[in-house]
Design a protein around this motif. Sequence first.
Motif, mmCIF file in Angstrom:
data_model
loop_
_atom_site.group_PDB
_atom_site.id
_atom_site.type_symbol
_atom_site.label_atom_id
_atom_site.label_comp_id
_atom_site.label_asym_id
_atom_site.label_seq_id
_atom_site.Cartn_x
_atom_site.Cartn_y
_atom_site.Cartn_z
ATOM 1 N N ILE A 3 36.893 39.543 41.190
ATOM 2 C CA ILE A 3 38.059 38.844 40.650
ATOM 3 C C ILE A 3 39.095 38.566 41.735
ATOM 4 C CG2 ILE A 3 39.221 40.984 39.940
ATOM 5 C CD1 ILE A 3 40.258 39.396 37.485
ATOM 6 N N LYS A 4 39.292 39.498 42.675
ATOM 7 C CA LYS A 4 40.268 39.282 43.740
ATOM 8 C C LYS A 4 39.821 38.154 44.653
ATOM 9 C CE LYS A 4 43.929 40.520 46.215
ATOM 10 N NZ LYS A 4 43.820 39.622 47.348
ATOM 11 N N GLU A 5 38.526 38.074 44.932
ATOM 12 C CA GLU A 5 38.004 36.998 45.772
ATOM 13 C C GLU A 5 38.176 35.652 45.085
ATOM 14 O OE1 GLU A 5 34.359 38.994 48.237
ATOM 15 O OE2 GLU A 5 34.080 38.768 46.071
ATOM 16 N N LEU A 6 37.908 35.596 43.766
ATOM 17 C CA LEU A 6 38.084 34.351 43.019
ATOM 18 C C LEU A 6 39.548 33.927 43.022
ATOM 19 C CD1 LEU A 6 37.019 32.112 41.168
ATOM 20 C CD2 LEU A 6 37.346 33.684 39.233
ATOM 21 N N ALA A 7 40.437 34.877 42.807
ATOM 22 C CA ALA A 7 41.862 34.565 42.782
ATOM 23 C C ALA A 7 42.325 34.015 44.130
ATOM 24 C CB ALA A 7 42.665 35.812 42.407
ATOM 25 N N ASP A 8 41.927 34.655 45.216
ATOM 26 C CA ASP A 8 42.307 34.188 46.546
ATOM 27 C C ASP A 8 41.740 32.810 46.835
ATOM 28 O OD1 ASP A 8 43.685 36.529 46.929
ATOM 29 O OD2 ASP A 8 42.101 37.503 48.113
ATOM 30 N N LEU A 9 40.515 32.576 46.392
ATOM 31 C CA LEU A 9 39.841 31.300 46.641
ATOM 32 C C LEU A 9 40.571 30.142 45.965
ATOM 33 C CD1 LEU A 9 37.338 29.811 47.815
ATOM 34 C CD2 LEU A 9 36.194 30.290 45.625
ATOM 35 N N THR A 13 46.237 34.620 40.934
ATOM 36 C CA THR A 13 46.251 36.083 40.990
ATOM 37 C C THR A 13 45.251 36.657 39.992
ATOM 38 O OG1 THR A 13 47.958 36.283 39.277
ATOM 39 C CG2 THR A 13 48.708 36.044 41.570
ATOM 40 N N PRO A 14 44.764 37.874 40.218
ATOM 41 C CA PRO A 14 43.896 38.516 39.229
ATOM 42 C C PRO A 14 44.570 38.627 37.864
ATOM 43 C CG PRO A 14 43.746 39.677 41.316
ATOM 44 C CD PRO A 14 44.855 38.687 41.456
ATOM 45 N N ARG A 15 45.860 38.852 37.867
ATOM 46 C CA ARG A 15 46.585 38.962 36.596
ATOM 47 C C ARG A 15 46.511 37.650 35.827
ATOM 48 N NH1 ARG A 15 52.951 40.772 35.903
ATOM 49 N NH2 ARG A 15 52.996 40.659 33.613
ATOM 50 N N ALA A 16 46.658 36.520 36.538
ATOM 51 C CA ALA A 16 46.575 35.217 35.870
ATOM 52 C C ALA A 16 45.178 34.995 35.304
ATOM 53 C CB ALA A 16 46.942 34.105 36.852
ATOM 54 N N ILE A 17 44.152 35.376 36.067
ATOM 55 C CA ILE A 17 42.778 35.206 35.583
ATOM 56 C C ILE A 17 42.551 36.021 34.314
ATOM 57 C CG2 ILE A 17 40.350 35.665 36.121
ATOM 58 C CD1 ILE A 17 41.009 34.993 39.039
ATOM 59 N N ARG A 18 43.037 37.254 34.287
ATOM 60 C CA ARG A 18 42.894 38.081 33.088
ATOM 61 C C ARG A 18 43.643 37.453 31.911
ATOM 62 N NH1 ARG A 18 44.057 42.173 37.099
ATOM 63 N NH2 ARG A 18 42.127 43.256 37.711
#
Length: 271
Positions: A3-9, A13-18
């Motif tokens: 999730i952190k890699e996806l967010a950075d890409l 942020t991971p929080r937004a993805i969640r």
Amino acid sequence: MRIKELADLVGTTPRAIRHYHHEGLLDVPRNSGIRHYSLDHAVRLVRIRHLTESGMSLATIRELVHDPNLGLEDEIRLAEEAIDEQIAELHRQKARLRELREHPSSDGDPLPYAVPEKLAQFYAQIGSRLSEEAQPYFQKEKQAMEVALRIPFVSRLVDDWLRDITPERISATVDIYHLFARLPRMEPEAARLEFDEHMSRLHSVFGPNWGIRQRDWRGVVRPVLMTPGVMSLLTSAYQHPNQREFIRLFLEQAVEIFESNVSRETRGEAS
């Protein structure tokens, strides 16, 4: 990818993805244990971000995700209208900042003056012609107006009144301020006589509707002028009984004059 890699890409942020998971916008990876995201997740996330950055709400995006038949054109139009309103509000904010820069407070308060530019210009014309005795009352009136402008409709009412300010109307207003400064030194009977004289002059100079041009103000003028908040504001600023009586009579007669003329015009239209 994690999730952190996806967010950075994607630049989030991971929080937004969640949060997107919670809103039903982005599927949760089906693999067990630690979540691993695929290219499909990245593409969907990029598209979600693109829509949000374009001004579309998450609620609208969720509707698009779950209803493929939803009219995208209508949703885009609504988003554009929302952006237009945001732009208009930003322009209003910028105009207010410009007014604050151009019309700082003159009463020693470090916070800037909070009235529209047109009213500030009107006050500038009045203030330059007032006697030293009238200046303190003039400053109080300006401060009271800063508060009154927060009352619904007052700002529009004042703006309408300021459309046709002539030199004659400015002179009549200056005389009212000078009278107001003299009132504490006058006997009540003499004050009432001068009041009647000035009211006749104001009626003559400002016209039958007191310079208020829009007829739809007939349902607004009385509530604005006679609201308890307005009277409390004015009586807290002006302590002398003659001044308070002047304010009471002025507001009463202004309302009566305006409403009687509106009623006369209405009867004329009906006939």
